[in-house]
Design an enzyme around this catalytic site. Structure first.
Site, PDB file in Angstrom:
ATOM      1  N   GLU A  22      -8.665 -47.844 -26.860  1.00  0.00           N
ATOM      2  CA  GLU A  22      -8.082 -47.338 -25.605  1.00  0.00           C
ATOM      3  C   GLU A  22      -7.562 -48.509 -24.769  1.00  0.00           C
ATOM      4  O   GLU A  22      -8.245 -49.524 -24.632  1.00  0.00           O
ATOM      5  CB  GLU A  22      -9.136 -46.577 -24.804  1.00  0.00           C
ATOM      6  CG  GLU A  22      -8.567 -46.061 -23.483  1.00  0.00           C
ATOM      7  CD  GLU A  22      -9.624 -45.453 -22.577  1.00  0.00           C
ATOM      8  OE1 GLU A  22     -10.133 -44.375 -22.904  1.00  0.00           O
ATOM      9  OE2 GLU A  22      -9.925 -46.073 -21.532  1.00  0.00           O
ATOM     10  N   ASP A 116      -9.761 -38.463 -12.395  1.00  0.00           N
ATOM     11  CA  ASP A 116     -10.597 -38.996 -11.318  1.00  0.00           C
ATOM     12  C   ASP A 116      -9.898 -38.734  -9.992  1.00  0.00           C
ATOM     13  O   ASP A 116      -8.679 -38.615  -9.941  1.00  0.00           O
ATOM     14  CB  ASP A 116     -10.746 -40.516 -11.489  1.00  0.00           C
ATOM     15  CG  ASP A 116     -11.718 -40.846 -12.613  1.00  0.00           C
ATOM     16  OD1 ASP A 116     -12.712 -40.120 -12.766  1.00  0.00           O
ATOM     17  OD2 ASP A 116     -11.466 -41.834 -13.323  1.00  0.00           O
TER      18      ASP A 116
HETATM   19  P1  FAD Z   1     -13.283 -30.992 -16.245  1.00  0.00           P
HETATM   20  O1  FAD Z   1     -13.894 -30.719 -17.567  1.00  0.00           O
HETATM   21  O2  FAD Z   1     -12.253 -30.070 -15.752  1.00  0.00           O
HETATM   22  O3  FAD Z   1     -14.489 -31.077 -15.189  1.00  0.00           O
HETATM   23  C1  FAD Z   1     -14.253 -31.466 -13.853  1.00  0.00           C
HETATM   24  C2  FAD Z   1     -15.440 -31.100 -12.974  1.00  0.00           C
HETATM   25  O4  FAD Z   1     -15.481 -29.690 -12.832  1.00  0.00           O
HETATM   26  C3  FAD Z   1     -16.787 -31.490 -13.567  1.00  0.00           C
HETATM   27  O5  FAD Z   1     -17.665 -31.825 -12.532  1.00  0.00           O
HETATM   28  C4  FAD Z   1     -17.240 -30.246 -14.281  1.00  0.00           C
HETATM   29  O6  FAD Z   1     -18.643 -30.192 -14.357  1.00  0.00           O
HETATM   30  C5  FAD Z   1     -16.683 -29.157 -13.371  1.00  0.00           C
HETATM   31  N1  FAD Z   1     -16.285 -27.943 -14.086  1.00  0.00           N
HETATM   32  C6  FAD Z   1     -15.654 -27.837 -15.289  1.00  0.00           C
HETATM   33  N2  FAD Z   1     -15.425 -26.562 -15.592  1.00  0.00           N
HETATM   34  C7  FAD Z   1     -15.903 -25.822 -14.566  1.00  0.00           C
HETATM   35  C8  FAD Z   1     -15.959 -24.413 -14.284  1.00  0.00           C
HETATM   36  N3  FAD Z   1     -15.501 -23.513 -15.146  1.00  0.00           N
HETATM   37  N4  FAD Z   1     -16.520 -24.016 -13.107  1.00  0.00           N
HETATM   38  C9  FAD Z   1     -17.021 -24.914 -12.219  1.00  0.00           C
HETATM   39  N5  FAD Z   1     -17.004 -26.252 -12.445  1.00  0.00           N
HETATM   40  C10 FAD Z   1     -16.438 -26.698 -13.592  1.00  0.00           C
HETATM   41  N6  FAD Z   1      -9.601 -40.202 -15.628  1.00  0.00           N
HETATM   42  C11 FAD Z   1      -8.334 -40.549 -15.273  1.00  0.00           C
HETATM   43  O7  FAD Z   1      -7.975 -40.401 -14.087  1.00  0.00           O
HETATM   44  N7  FAD Z   1      -7.457 -41.063 -16.199  1.00  0.00           N
HETATM   45  C12 FAD Z   1      -7.798 -41.217 -17.507  1.00  0.00           C
HETATM   46  O8  FAD Z   1      -6.983 -41.678 -18.317  1.00  0.00           O
HETATM   47  C13 FAD Z   1      -9.133 -40.868 -17.913  1.00  0.00           C
HETATM   48  N8  FAD Z   1      -9.524 -40.992 -19.207  1.00  0.00           N
HETATM   49  C14 FAD Z   1     -10.783 -40.568 -19.570  1.00  0.00           C
HETATM   50  C15 FAD Z   1     -11.168 -40.639 -20.916  1.00  0.00           C
HETATM   51  C16 FAD Z   1     -12.424 -40.222 -21.320  1.00  0.00           C
HETATM   52  C17 FAD Z   1     -12.821 -40.298 -22.779  1.00  0.00           C
HETATM   53  C18 FAD Z   1     -13.350 -39.707 -20.353  1.00  0.00           C
HETATM   54  C19 FAD Z   1     -14.723 -39.276 -20.767  1.00  0.00           C
HETATM   55  C20 FAD Z   1     -12.975 -39.637 -19.019  1.00  0.00           C
HETATM   56  C21 FAD Z   1     -11.701 -40.052 -18.608  1.00  0.00           C
HETATM   57  N9  FAD Z   1     -11.291 -39.970 -17.274  1.00  0.00           N
HETATM   58  C22 FAD Z   1     -10.019 -40.343 -16.918  1.00  0.00           C
HETATM   59  C23 FAD Z   1     -12.227 -39.523 -16.242  1.00  0.00           C
HETATM   60  C24 FAD Z   1     -12.140 -38.006 -15.985  1.00  0.00           C
HETATM   61  O9  FAD Z   1     -10.841 -37.662 -15.557  1.00  0.00           O
HETATM   62  C25 FAD Z   1     -13.163 -37.686 -14.908  1.00  0.00           C
HETATM   63  O10 FAD Z   1     -14.460 -37.825 -15.421  1.00  0.00           O
HETATM   64  C26 FAD Z   1     -12.989 -36.342 -14.203  1.00  0.00           C
HETATM   65  O11 FAD Z   1     -13.832 -36.370 -13.068  1.00  0.00           O
HETATM   66  C27 FAD Z   1     -13.332 -35.146 -15.045  1.00  0.00           C
HETATM   67  O12 FAD Z   1     -12.375 -34.881 -15.976  1.00  0.00           O
HETATM   68  P2  FAD Z   1     -12.608 -33.728 -17.096  1.00  0.00           P
HETATM   69  O13 FAD Z   1     -11.379 -33.651 -17.882  1.00  0.00           O
HETATM   70  O14 FAD Z   1     -13.884 -33.946 -17.792  1.00  0.00           O
HETATM   71  O15 FAD Z   1     -12.700 -32.443 -16.127  1.00  0.00           O
END
Ligand code: FAD
Length: 320
Positions: A22, A116
C-alpha cells in the site's frame, strides 16, 4: 485483472504466499515522481501481486492525485492496482468521476470505504446526498459497474474505534453487511496481537463470510512511530513487543532490525494458521522495511521464478 482472480490463480499454481504493497498519495509533484520510482524498484525487487493507493479525505487536490496515481500505476507502469475510494466529502458526481477514471485506466479493483473524518474534524458527517456507510458505496459501484470491479472492504480485528463498547459481535455484523452488499475481499486494519487476529478470522468464517481475508501488516521502523500508529488505530500491543523494543527505543536501526523479526514471526504464525496466504504491507511509502520482512520470510521470488514471471519486465520498459 481482479485481485480475487489473481490470488486464486496463484493459489492453484504455487504454494508460495503472496503479498502486496500500500502507498499513500504524496503532497508534492516531486514526491509523486519519487513514489513512481520507488514503486518501480519495489516491483522489480519483489513482483507483488498488486499495489494499492490510498484516498485522501476527499474533495481536494489529493483526491485527483489518487486517481492520477492509480491511472499511471495501472496503465503506464503496468502494476495491478487497487484504488481506495471513500465517501468523505464526496458528492456522487465526484465518486462517478473517480470510478470512471479507474475504469478507463484498466483498474479493476476498488477498496470501498466510508473514510476517515477530514484532518480538522473529530466526527464524520456525510455530504448532502452522499453515502453514510461503506456498504452504500459498494451497492452504488455494483449498480453502476456490475461485476467489473473486485470490491474490497475494511475489516477491524479489534473493532472499529468508533463503535461504542468495542462490540465485536456488532462489528462482525457490519462487516457481513459489506460482504452481502458485494464485497469480494477483506483487507484488515493493522494489528500486532496475532492470536486475537486468528480467532477473529475463525469468527469471520463462522459468521458465513468466505471471501479472502488479507491482513494489513505495518512494518516497525522507529519506536515512536510504532507507538503512535498503534495508538491511532486503537490496537493493542502484546507485552513481547514492548519488552523487546522499549529497552532499545533510541536506536532506530536496532528497532527496525528487532521490529522486523517480530513482524516476521507474526507473519509466519499467520501463514501457518490456515486462514492467510497473502500479506498486505503498509509501506508508508518506504522501501527498506517491507522488503526486509519479505526477505526474512524467504518468500521473495527466486531467480528462476523471476525470469519465468510474465510481467517481470514492466510494459513501459519493453518499449525502451
Ligand atoms: P464502515 O464499514 O461504513 O463503518 C463506519 C462506521 O459506521 C463504523 O464505526 C461502523 O462500526 C459503523 N457502521 C457500519 N455499518 C453500520 C450500520 N449498518 N449501522 C450503524 N453503524 C454502522 N481512510 C481513508 O480516508 N482513506 C483510505 O485510503 C483508507 N484506507 C484504509 C484501508 C484499510 C485496509 C483500512 C482498514 C482502513 C482504511 N481507512 C482509510 C480508514 C477507514 O476509512 C476508517 O476506518 C473509517 O472510519 C471507516 O471506514 P469503513 O469503510 O470501515 O466504514
Amino acid at each position: 485483472m481482479k485481485i480475487t482472480e489473481k490470488l486464486e490463480q496463484h493459489r492453484q499454481t504455487s504454494g508460495k504466499p503472496t503479498y502486496s504493497f500500500e502507498y499513500f498519495v504524496p503532497k508534492t509533484t516531486q514526491g509523486v515522481q519519487n513514489l513512481y520510482d520507488r514503486m518501480d524498484r519495489m516491483y522489480e525487487a519483489s513482483l507483488p501481486q498488486f499495489i494499492d493507493i490510498t484516498w485522501n479525505a476527499g474533495g481536494g487536490r489529493l483526491s485527483h492525485l489518487s486517481t492520477d496515481l492509480v491511472a499511471t500505476a495501472q496503465s503506464v507502469l503496468g502494476l495491478e492496482t487497487c484504488m481506495h475510494l471513500t465517501c468523505t466529502n464526496m458528492p456522487i458526481s465526484m465518486i462517478d468521476d473517480a470510478l470512471e477514471s479507474a475504469y478507463h485506466s484498466g483498474c479493476q479493483n476498488i477498496l470501498a470505504l466510508r473514510g476517515d473524518p477530514p484532518r480538522d474534524t473529530d466526527s464524520w458527517t456525510p455530504v448532502e446526498g452522499g453515502f453514510l456507510y461503506a456498504k452504500d458505496l459498494i451497492k452504488y459501484i455494483k449498480s453502476k459497474y456490475g461485476d467489473h470491479f473486485a470490491i474490497g472492504v475494511a475489516g477491524y480485528p479489534e473493532c472499529h474505534p468508533e463503535l461504542p463498547n468495542k462490540d465485536a459481535k456488532l462489528d462482525l455484523e457490519y462487516l457481513k453487511q459489506k460482504i452481502d452488499a458485494g464485497g469480494d475481499f477483506i483487507i484488515t486494519q493493522m494489528f500486532y496481537d496475532v492470536d486475537n487476529f486468528i480467532s477473529w478470522c475463525s469468527e469471520v468464517r463462522a459468521a458465513g463470510m468466505a471471501v479472502p481475508i488479507i491482513p494489513g501488516i505495518m512494518p516497525i521502523t522507529t519506536y515512536a512511530a510504532f507507538l503512535r500508529r498503534a495508538q491511532w488505530g486503537q490496537i493493542s500491543i502484546p507485552q513481547a513487543f514492548l519488552s523487546q523494543l522499549e529497552p532499545i527505543k533510541d536506536d532506530d536501526e536496532l528497532v527496525r532490525d528487532i521490529g522486523t523479526n517480530l513482524i516476521v514471526q507474526m507473519c509466519q504464525k499467520l501463514l501457518n494458521s490456515g486462514y492467510i496466504s497473502h500479506l498486505h504491507i503498509y509501506t508508508m511509502n518506504l522501501e527498506k522495511a517491507p522488503l526486509m520482512i519479505l526477505e526474512r520470510l524467504n518468500i521473495l521470488p527466486t531467480e528462476s521464478e523471476f525470469n519465468a514471471h510474465p510481467l517481470a519486465v514492466l510494459p513501459w520498459r519493453k518499449s525502451l
